[in-house]
Scaffold this motif. Structure first.
Motif, PDB file in Angstrom:
ATOM      1  N   GLN A   1      42.811  16.128  25.275  1.00  0.00           N
ATOM      2  CA  GLN A   1      42.115  16.849  25.753  1.00  0.00           C
ATOM      3  C   GLN A   1      43.132  17.261  27.272  1.00  0.00           C
ATOM      4  O   GLN A   1      43.675  18.347  27.341  1.00  0.00           O
ATOM      5  CB  GLN A   1      40.931  18.391  25.073  1.00  0.00           C
ATOM      6  N   ALA A   2      42.318  16.494  28.354  1.00  0.00           N
ATOM      7  CA  ALA A   2      43.164  16.009  29.808  1.00  0.00           C
ATOM      8  C   ALA A   2      43.876  15.826  29.755  1.00  0.00           C
ATOM      9  O   ALA A   2      44.462  16.668  31.299  1.00  0.00           O
ATOM     10  CB  ALA A   2      41.594  15.590  30.741  1.00  0.00           C
ATOM     11  N   SER A   3      44.070  15.546  29.758  1.00  0.00           N
ATOM     12  CA  SER A   3      45.671  14.795  29.154  1.00  0.00           C
ATOM     13  C   SER A   3      47.183  15.787  29.054  1.00  0.00           C
ATOM     14  O   SER A   3      48.041  16.017  29.333  1.00  0.00           O
ATOM     15  CB  SER A   3      46.349  13.548  28.480  1.00  0.00           C
ATOM     16  N   GLU A   4      46.839  16.712  28.444  1.00  0.00           N
ATOM     17  CA  GLU A   4      47.361  17.655  28.310  1.00  0.00           C
ATOM     18  C   GLU A   4      47.667  18.470  29.422  1.00  0.00           C
ATOM     19  O   GLU A   4      48.283  19.309  29.101  1.00  0.00           O
ATOM     20  CB  GLU A   4      46.966  18.425  26.435  1.00  0.00           C
ATOM     21  N   PHE A   5      47.196  18.678  30.309  1.00  0.00           N
ATOM     22  CA  PHE A   5      47.070  19.310  31.352  1.00  0.00           C
ATOM     23  C   PHE A   5      48.591  18.882  32.534  1.00  0.00           C
ATOM     24  O   PHE A   5      48.263  17.938  32.316  1.00  0.00           O
ATOM     25  CB  PHE A   5      46.147  19.759  32.076  1.00  0.00           C
ATOM     26  N   ASP A   6      49.180  19.357  32.466  1.00  0.00           N
ATOM     27  CA  ASP A   6      50.511  19.106  33.174  1.00  0.00           C
ATOM     28  C   ASP A   6      49.789  19.217  34.561  1.00  0.00           C
ATOM     29  O   ASP A   6      50.683  17.547  35.557  1.00  0.00           O
ATOM     30  CB  ASP A   6      51.720  19.913  33.362  1.00  0.00           C
ATOM     31  N   ASN A   7      48.509  19.466  35.418  1.00  0.00           N
ATOM     32  CA  ASN A   7      48.220  19.057  36.620  1.00  0.00           C
ATOM     33  C   ASN A   7      47.177  18.760  36.783  1.00  0.00           C
ATOM     34  O   ASN A   7      46.566  18.392  37.954  1.00  0.00           O
ATOM     35  CB  ASN A   7      48.099  20.972  36.953  1.00  0.00           C
ATOM     36  N   LEU A   8      46.708  17.861  36.052  1.00  0.00           N
ATOM     37  CA  LEU A   8      45.601  16.583  35.950  1.00  0.00           C
ATOM     38  C   LEU A   8      45.731  15.642  35.517  1.00  0.00           C
ATOM     39  O   LEU A   8      46.704  15.191  34.234  1.00  0.00           O
ATOM     40  CB  LEU A   8      44.389  16.978  34.544  1.00  0.00           C
ATOM     41  N   ILE A   9      45.200  14.873  36.590  1.00  0.00           N
ATOM     42  CA  ILE A   9      46.629  13.491  36.475  1.00  0.00           C
ATOM     43  C   ILE A   9      44.550  12.705  36.157  1.00  0.00           C
ATOM     44  O   ILE A   9      43.905  12.771  36.631  1.00  0.00           O
ATOM     45  CB  ILE A   9      47.009  12.794  37.512  1.00  0.00           C
ATOM     46  N   LEU A  10      44.887  11.142  35.007  1.00  0.00           N
ATOM     47  CA  LEU A  10      43.825  10.134  34.567  1.00  0.00           C
ATOM     48  C   LEU A  10      44.032   8.600  35.309  1.00  0.00           C
ATOM     49  O   LEU A  10      45.202   8.348  34.675  1.00  0.00           O
ATOM     50  CB  LEU A  10      43.408  10.412  32.789  1.00  0.00           C
ATOM     51  N   LYS A  11      43.215   8.459  35.938  1.00  0.00           N
ATOM     52  CA  LYS A  11      43.694   7.684  36.519  1.00  0.00           C
ATOM     53  C   LYS A  11      42.542   5.853  35.797  1.00  0.00           C
ATOM     54  O   LYS A  11      41.367   7.008  36.327  1.00  0.00           O
ATOM     55  CB  LYS A  11      43.934   7.345  37.611  1.00  0.00           C
ATOM     56  N   LYS A  12      42.357   4.757  35.679  1.00  0.00           N
ATOM     57  CA  LYS A  12      41.775   4.549  34.823  1.00  0.00           C
ATOM     58  C   LYS A  12      41.565   3.194  36.530  1.00  0.00           C
ATOM     59  O   LYS A  12      42.788   2.870  36.964  1.00  0.00           O
ATOM     60  CB  LYS A  12      42.038   3.265  34.214  1.00  0.00           C
ATOM     61  N   GLY A  13      40.153   2.904  36.915  1.00  0.00           N
ATOM     62  CA  GLY A  13      40.573   2.401  37.562  1.00  0.00           C
ATOM     63  C   GLY A  13      38.832   2.262  38.756  1.00  0.00           C
ATOM     64  O   GLY A  13      38.204   3.153  38.025  1.00  0.00           O
TER      65      GLY A  13
END
Length: 201
Positions: free
Chosen positions: A74-86
């Motif tokens: 759901q979060a990844s569907e927003f173009d202004n929200l980036i998910l970064k694993k780290g």
């Protein structure tokens, strides 16, 4: 070095809810149109080992790790929200100019910073935070960051278990939404919340 409006450290219920709430303000407030957000999460969330049976609106018996996948999608569907694993190892700065450094050496900057790292430990260097015993944990040895209603100081917030809320999914998620609304309200100069309503004929 890329700069974000808000960086959220932690991708459990609080961190992801905070990110989704902030991102969903685009299209509702003029001041939010150019804002962008980054959620940095590592391999583990307490939600990974949960089985949820008492959360209103969520399928009874869903495994936490499956719910976490849905929320990330759901979060990844927003173009202004980036998910970064780290893994974040260091963070410092003040309102308008925070820097976050990952174990990989990558660095990111932001105007605001939200810490949503859970209640097990806090080992990120550089923020000079007051770590105290968690006031609402049923288990000893858990920690929280001293705060007032989620705010540590100007530009720096905590959400979820590390903010001291009860160790329940709904409490952690609600804390993330509240912090997001507090940040949006600062930008607006008045109290705002992010609501959607159905289209009417």
């Amino acid at each position: 070095m890329e700069k974000y409006s808000v960086i959220i450290i932690g991708g459990g219920p609080a961190g992801l809810t905070c990110g989704i709430t902030l991102a969903s303000s685009k299209g509702k407030f003029d001041f939010a149109e150019e804002k962008k957000y980054l959620v940095i999460y590592d391999d583990y969330s307490d939600l990974d080992k949960a089985l949820l049976r008492n959360v209103p609106g969520i399928q009874k018996g869903i495994r936490g790790k499956d719910l976490l996948k849905r929320i990330r999608k759901q979060a990844s569907e927003f173009d202004n929200l980036i998910l970064k694993k780290g893994k974040v190892v260091e963070a410092h700065g003040e309102k308008g100019n925070f820097t976050v450094k990952l174990e990989s050496g990558e660095e990111y900057r932001s105007e605001y910073l939200v810490v949503a790292t859970g209640f097990h430990r806090f080992d990120i260097k550089g923020l000079d935070l007051e770590i105290i015993p968690h006031r609402k944990s049923p288990r000893p040895g858990k920690i929280m960051i001293k705060n007032e209603g989620g705010k540590v100081r100007d530009g720096l917030f905590v959400a979820g278990l590390v903010a001291g809320v009860p160790t329940m999914y709904a409490s952690a998620s609600g804390s993330g939404a509240e912090v997001a609304c507090d940040i949006l309200s600062e930008w607006a100069g008045k109290t705002v919340v992010v609501h959607d309503v159905p289209d009417t004929d």
